[in-house]
Design a protein around this motif. Structure first.
Motif, mmCIF file in Angstrom:
data_model
loop_
_atom_site.group_PDB
_atom_site.id
_atom_site.type_symbol
_atom_site.label_atom_id
_atom_site.label_comp_id
_atom_site.label_asym_id
_atom_site.label_seq_id
_atom_site.Cartn_x
_atom_site.Cartn_y
_atom_site.Cartn_z
ATOM 1 N N THR A 55 -12.762 -4.072 3.048
ATOM 2 C CA THR A 55 -13.116 -3.108 2.009
ATOM 3 C C THR A 55 -14.516 -2.584 2.287
ATOM 4 O OG1 THR A 55 -13.978 -4.832 0.547
ATOM 5 C CG2 THR A 55 -11.656 -4.253 0.305
ATOM 6 N N THR A 56 -14.667 -1.278 2.101
ATOM 7 C CA THR A 56 -15.958 -0.633 2.319
ATOM 8 C C THR A 56 -16.253 0.216 1.101
ATOM 9 O OG1 THR A 56 -15.432 -0.502 4.670
ATOM 10 C CG2 THR A 56 -17.293 0.809 3.902
ATOM 11 N N ARG A 57 -17.435 0.040 0.546
ATOM 12 C CA ARG A 57 -17.837 0.824 -0.626
ATOM 13 C C ARG A 57 -18.393 2.171 -0.200
ATOM 14 N NH1 ARG A 57 -18.653 -1.967 -5.540
ATOM 15 N NH2 ARG A 57 -18.346 -4.189 -5.327
ATOM 16 N N GLY A 58 -18.401 3.076 -1.158
ATOM 17 C CA GLY A 58 -19.073 4.359 -0.956
ATOM 18 C C GLY A 58 -18.199 5.423 -0.329
ATOM 19 N N ARG A 59 -18.851 6.548 -0.091
ATOM 20 C CA ARG A 59 -18.158 7.709 0.473
ATOM 21 C C ARG A 59 -17.594 7.349 1.852
ATOM 22 N NH1 ARG A 59 -20.130 13.724 -0.111
ATOM 23 N NH2 ARG A 59 -18.239 14.679 0.645
ATOM 24 N N GLY A 60 -16.345 7.685 2.061
ATOM 25 C CA GLY A 60 -15.698 7.362 3.328
ATOM 26 C C GLY A 60 -15.214 5.924 3.398
ATOM 27 N N GLY A 61 -15.463 5.197 2.332
ATOM 28 C CA GLY A 61 -15.032 3.802 2.298
ATOM 29 C C GLY A 61 -13.617 3.682 1.791
ATOM 30 N N GLY A 62 -13.237 2.468 1.512
ATOM 31 C CA GLY A 62 -11.913 2.220 0.986
ATOM 32 C C GLY A 62 -11.356 0.911 1.517
ATOM 33 N N ILE A 63 -10.056 0.799 1.456
ATOM 34 C CA ILE A 63 -9.360 -0.426 1.833
ATOM 35 C C ILE A 63 -8.542 -0.136 3.081
ATOM 36 C CG2 ILE A 63 -7.633 -2.113 1.088
ATOM 37 C CD1 ILE A 63 -8.383 -1.097 -1.850
ATOM 38 N N ARG A 64 -8.730 -0.980 4.103
ATOM 39 C CA ARG A 64 -7.986 -0.858 5.361
ATOM 40 C C ARG A 64 -7.498 -2.237 5.771
ATOM 41 N NH1 ARG A 64 -12.386 2.767 6.460
ATOM 42 N NH2 ARG A 64 -11.641 4.762 7.200
ATOM 43 N N LEU A 65 -6.491 -2.256 6.646
ATOM 44 C CA LEU A 65 -6.084 -3.526 7.234
ATOM 45 C C LEU A 65 -7.213 -4.050 8.105
ATOM 46 C CD1 LEU A 65 -2.405 -2.811 8.396
ATOM 47 C CD2 LEU A 65 -3.160 -4.012 6.333
ATOM 48 N N ALA A 66 -7.461 -5.335 8.045
ATOM 49 C CA ALA A 66 -8.492 -5.956 8.873
ATOM 50 C C ALA A 66 -7.919 -6.428 10.207
ATOM 51 C CB ALA A 66 -9.134 -7.131 8.136
ATOM 52 N N LYS A 67 -6.593 -6.471 10.299
ATOM 53 C CA LYS A 67 -5.897 -6.875 11.520
ATOM 54 C C LYS A 67 -4.820 -5.838 11.800
ATOM 55 C CE LYS A 67 -6.163 -11.798 10.371
ATOM 56 N NZ LYS A 67 -5.415 -13.042 10.305
ATOM 57 N N THR A 68 -4.356 -5.807 13.015
ATOM 58 C CA THR A 68 -3.235 -4.924 13.311
ATOM 59 C C THR A 68 -1.989 -5.502 12.639
ATOM 60 O OG1 THR A 68 -2.761 -6.075 15.378
ATOM 61 C CG2 THR A 68 -4.218 -4.142 15.502
ATOM 62 N N PRO A 69 -1.041 -4.647 12.257
ATOM 63 C CA PRO A 69 0.151 -5.131 11.561
ATOM 64 C C PRO A 69 0.926 -6.213 12.320
ATOM 65 C CG PRO A 69 0.000 -2.757 11.318
ATOM 66 C CD PRO A 69 -1.069 -3.171 12.297
ATOM 67 N N ASP A 70 0.900 -6.171 13.651
ATOM 68 C CA ASP A 70 1.623 -7.191 14.414
ATOM 69 C C ASP A 70 0.936 -8.554 14.383
ATOM 70 O OD1 ASP A 70 -0.361 -5.885 16.075
ATOM 71 O OD2 ASP A 70 0.463 -6.999 17.764
ATOM 72 N N MET A 71 -0.270 -8.613 13.865
ATOM 73 C CA MET A 71 -1.005 -9.885 13.762
ATOM 74 C C MET A 71 -0.933 -10.483 12.355
ATOM 75 S SD MET A 71 -2.014 -10.431 16.787
ATOM 76 C CE MET A 71 -3.092 -11.803 16.517
ATOM 77 N N ILE A 72 -0.261 -9.804 11.443
ATOM 78 C CA ILE A 72 -0.150 -10.272 10.052
ATOM 79 C C ILE A 72 1.247 -10.844 9.841
ATOM 80 C CG2 ILE A 72 -0.229 -9.607 7.622
ATOM 81 C CD1 ILE A 72 -2.237 -7.406 8.430
ATOM 82 N N ARG A 73 1.326 -12.180 9.800
ATOM 83 C CA ARG A 73 2.610 -12.855 9.590
ATOM 84 C C ARG A 73 2.824 -13.067 8.087
ATOM 85 N NH1 ARG A 73 2.927 -17.968 13.440
ATOM 86 N NH2 ARG A 73 1.515 -18.699 11.831
ATOM 87 N N LEU A 74 4.032 -12.761 7.632
ATOM 88 C CA LEU A 74 4.315 -12.799 6.196
ATOM 89 C C LEU A 74 4.133 -14.196 5.602
ATOM 90 C CD1 LEU A 74 7.411 -10.453 5.841
ATOM 91 C CD2 LEU A 74 4.984 -9.889 5.960
ATOM 92 N N GLY A 75 4.562 -15.227 6.309
ATOM 93 C CA GLY A 75 4.413 -16.591 5.796
ATOM 94 C C GLY A 75 2.953 -16.966 5.588
ATOM 95 N N ASP A 76 2.097 -16.507 6.490
ATOM 96 C CA ASP A 76 0.664 -16.792 6.356
ATOM 97 C C ASP A 76 0.084 -16.118 5.115
ATOM 98 O OD1 ASP A 76 0.762 -18.303 8.687
ATOM 99 O OD2 ASP A 76 0.015 -16.656 9.952
ATOM 100 N N VAL A 77 0.543 -14.910 4.836
ATOM 101 C CA VAL A 77 0.082 -14.198 3.635
ATOM 102 C C VAL A 77 0.534 -14.951 2.387
ATOM 103 C CG1 VAL A 77 0.222 -12.057 2.294
ATOM 104 C CG2 VAL A 77 0.038 -11.959 4.800
#
Length: 143
Positions: A55-77
């Motif tokens: 998460t990044t505050r301010g102009r141009g900020g927002g919420i992004r994935l911190a990892k590539t989608p192939d590195m995010i395993r559902l069980g870990d979440v």
């Protein structure tokens, strides 16, 4: 097995975030997914702390994935959101009263089943889920 709403919401937030290269906002995710803003804020903070979102505050900020989608395993979440996943009372961190404790084979069986469930979810990544999912459409809410 039953997951809490928090796990459901967390997975949907990751999916919506993963469908766009543009940074997301809590307001946009809330509207898009039909979830209360307070729920989205809480879950985004939890996912950010767990290393799945940045998460990044301010102009141009927002919420992004911190990892590539192939590195995010559902069980870990799910494990992050529901660390105890107590499908029976004796697997929850709170003390419980049971006539069969401390020696009960059911506790071990349920613990193994919970672990197998999470490992099964870990065969799926956010990338594999996104590959078979339509773009999110705004949800109509009565709120």
């Amino acid at each position: 097995m039953r997951l809490s709403q928090a796990s459901d919401f967390a997975l949907r937030i990751l999916m919506a975030t993963g469908q766009s290269d543009d940074p997301q906002t809590v307001d946009k995710l809330s509207r898009q997914l039909g979830l209360a803003k307070s729920h989205v804020m809480k879950i985004v903070a939890h996912l950010a702390k767990g290393g799945y979102l940045e998460t990044t505050r301010g102009r141009g900020g927002g919420i992004r994935l911190a990892k590539t989608p192939d590195m995010i395993r559902l069980g870990d979440v799910v494990r992050l959101i529901e660390p105890d996943l107590g499908v029976v009372a004796c697997l929850k961190p709170e003390p419980t009263v049971c006539a069969f404790l401390p020696r009960c084979a059911l506790k071990g069986a349920m613990a193994r089943a919970s672990e197998a469930f999470l490992e099964s979810l870990n065969t799926e990544t956010l990338a594999s889920i996104l590959a078979g999912t339509q773009m999110a459409l705004p949800v109509e809410t009565n709120a």
